[in-house]
Design a protein around this motif. Structure first.
Motif, short mmCIF file in Angstrom:
data_model
loop_
_atom_site.label_atom_id
_atom_site.label_comp_id
_atom_site.label_asym_id
_atom_site.label_seq_id
_atom_site.Cartn_x
_atom_site.Cartn_y
_atom_site.Cartn_z
N VAL A 21 0.86 -1.18 0.00
CA VAL A 21 0.00 0.00 0.00
C VAL A 21 0.90 1.23 0.00
CG1 VAL A 21 -1.76 1.31 1.24
CG2 VAL A 21 -1.85 -1.19 1.22
N SER A 22 0.75 2.08 -1.02
CA SER A 22 1.57 3.29 -1.11
C SER A 22 0.67 4.49 -1.38
CB SER A 22 2.63 3.16 -2.21
OG SER A 22 2.00 2.91 -3.47
N PHE A 23 1.07 5.63 -0.87
CA PHE A 23 0.32 6.87 -1.07
C PHE A 23 1.22 8.05 -0.68
CE2 PHE A 23 -0.53 5.01 3.06
CZ PHE A 23 -0.31 6.06 3.94
N LYS A 24 0.70 9.25 -0.83
CA LYS A 24 1.43 10.45 -0.45
C LYS A 24 0.57 11.29 0.49
CE LYS A 24 4.02 10.76 -4.80
NZ LYS A 24 4.26 11.57 -6.02
N ILE A 25 1.19 11.80 1.55
CA ILE A 25 0.53 12.79 2.39
C ILE A 25 0.74 14.14 1.73
CG2 ILE A 25 0.36 13.83 4.66
CD1 ILE A 25 -0.45 10.91 4.59
N ALA A 26 -0.35 14.78 1.31
CA ALA A 26 -0.26 16.02 0.54
C ALA A 26 0.37 17.15 1.36
CB ALA A 26 -1.64 16.44 0.05
N LYS A 27 0.97 18.09 0.66
CA LYS A 27 1.56 19.27 1.31
C LYS A 27 0.46 20.07 2.01
CE LYS A 27 4.22 23.46 0.33
NZ LYS A 27 4.93 24.25 -0.71
#
Length: 290
Positions: free
Chosen positions: A197-203
Motif C-alpha cells: 500500500v503506497s500513497f502520499k501525504i499532501a503538502k
C-alpha cells in the motif's frame, strides 16, 4: 419397505438436512458481514455530509468578516458549489462506490479551497491589524486601538478553530498492489506474498509538524478486515486496522509505503483500503484483484 432401499434413502435425507443447516448458517454469517460493511459505509457517508455542512457554514462566517466585494463574491460561489455537492451526497446511497469516491475527491478539493481562503483572510486580518496599530500610534488613539485589537483577538480565536479543520491531512495517489516472493508486482493472486500500500501525504502548511501515526485498514470483498495490527478510534468507536506506521511529517508532500504479509487465501473481488490519521479518514480507494 426393503432395507436395501430404506437405509440409503435415510442417508440421503440426512445429508440433505445437513446441507440445508450449513447453508442457513453460512447465509446468516454473510448477512452479518454485509450489515457491518453497510454500517461502515453509512458512517463514512455521514462524516462526509457533516464536513460539507461545516464548510458551507464557514463560508457564511467568513463573508460576515470581510469587506472586500471581490472576495465575498468568490466565497459565495464556493459556498453554492459546496451546498450543491452536499445535496448530491445526500441523494446518493452509501453503497454507490463510484459516486461516493467522486464526492470524496470533491470533498478533498473543497477542503483545499477553504484552506486557501482561511489563509488569505488570516493574512488580510493580520495586515489590517498592523495598519490599525500604525495608524493608532501616529494619531495617539490608544483606547480606540485597544478596542480594535480585542475584536481582532476574538476573530483570531474563531479563525484558529477553522484552521484546525484546514490542517487535516490528505492521502493522495493511493495504490494497493500484490507483490510476489521476488518483491515484484503481480496480478496473479496465487503468486502474491504481500500487499503493498503506497500513497502520499499532501503538502499542508497549516498542519502540525511531527510524528503522525497512520492506520491502514484493508477490507475484503466479504467485508472482513485483513490482519490485526491493533485498533484506533474513529467516530466514537474502535476500529481494527491491518497496518500502522509512524511518519515524520513536516508540512511537505510525504510518500508512505507499507507492506502486509499475506497469510491466508485471498478471494477475488473488490478490496477497500482506507487510511486514517488523527481520528479522521484521510483517504480511501477500492482495488479489484482477480
Amino acid at each position: 419397505m426393503n432395507k436395501k432401499i430404506l437405509i440409503p434413502l435415510i442417508l440421503v435425507i440426512a445429508l440433505l438436512l445437513g446441507g440445508v443447516a450449513w447453508l442457513t448458517v453460512s447465509l446468516n454469517e454473510q448477512k452479518k458481514e454485509n450489515k457491518d460493511m453497510q454500517e461502515l459505509a453509512e458512517l463514512d457517508k455521514k462524516e462526509m455530509e457533516n464536513e460539507y455542512q461545516r464548510f458551507a457554514e464557514q463560508y457564511t462566517e467568513m463573508k460576515s468578516r470581510i469587506n472586500n466585494d471581490s472576495i465575498v463574491a468568490q466565497l459565495t460561489r464556493e459556498q453554492l458549489r459546496t451546498q450543491q455537492l452536499l445535496k448530491e451526497l445526500k441523494s446518493v446511497k452509501a453503497n454507490d462506490a463510484r459516486e461516493i469516491t467522486r464526492l470524496k475527491k470533491e470533498l478533498a478539493t473543497c477542503r483545499a479551497v477553504i484552506r486557501s481562503y482561511v489563509l488569505e483572510i488570516d493574512s488580510l486580518n493580520r495586515l489590517n491589524q498592523n495598519l490599525t496599530e500604525e495608524n493608532t500610534r501616529v494619531k495617539g488613539q490608544y483606547e480606540e486601538a485597544t478596542r480594535q485589537i480585542e475584536g481582532l483577538n476574538a476573530d483570531k480565536q474563531s479563525l484558529t478553530e477553522k484552521v484546525a479543520i484546514a490542517a487535516q491531512l490528505d492521502a493522495t495517489g493511493i495504490q494497493m498492489q500484490m507483490i510476489d516472493k521476488k518483491g515484484k508486482a503481480t496480478e496473479k493472486m496465487k503468486k502474491a506474498k504481500q500487499l503493498r500500500v503506497s500513497f502520499k501525504i499532501a503538502k499542508n502548511v497549516t498542519a502540525t509538524n511531527g510524528v503522525r501515526t497512520l492506520y491502514v485498514r484493508i477490507t475484503t470483498p466479504a467485508g472482513t478486515v485483513l490482519g490485526n495490527a491493533g485498533t484506533f478510534q474513529y467516530e466514537n468507536r474502535q476500529l481494527q486496522c491491518s497496518m500502522k506506521k509512524g511518519v515524520e511529517y513536516g508540512g511537505n508532500e510525504t510518500p508512505v509505503t507499507l507492506y502486509y504479509d499475506i497469510n491466508q487465501f485471498l478471494d477475488a473481488g473488490n478490496y477497500q483500503v482506507s487510511i486514517f490519521a488523527d481520528g479522521q479518514m484521510i483517504g480511501s480507494k477500492s482495488v479489484r484483484f482477480e
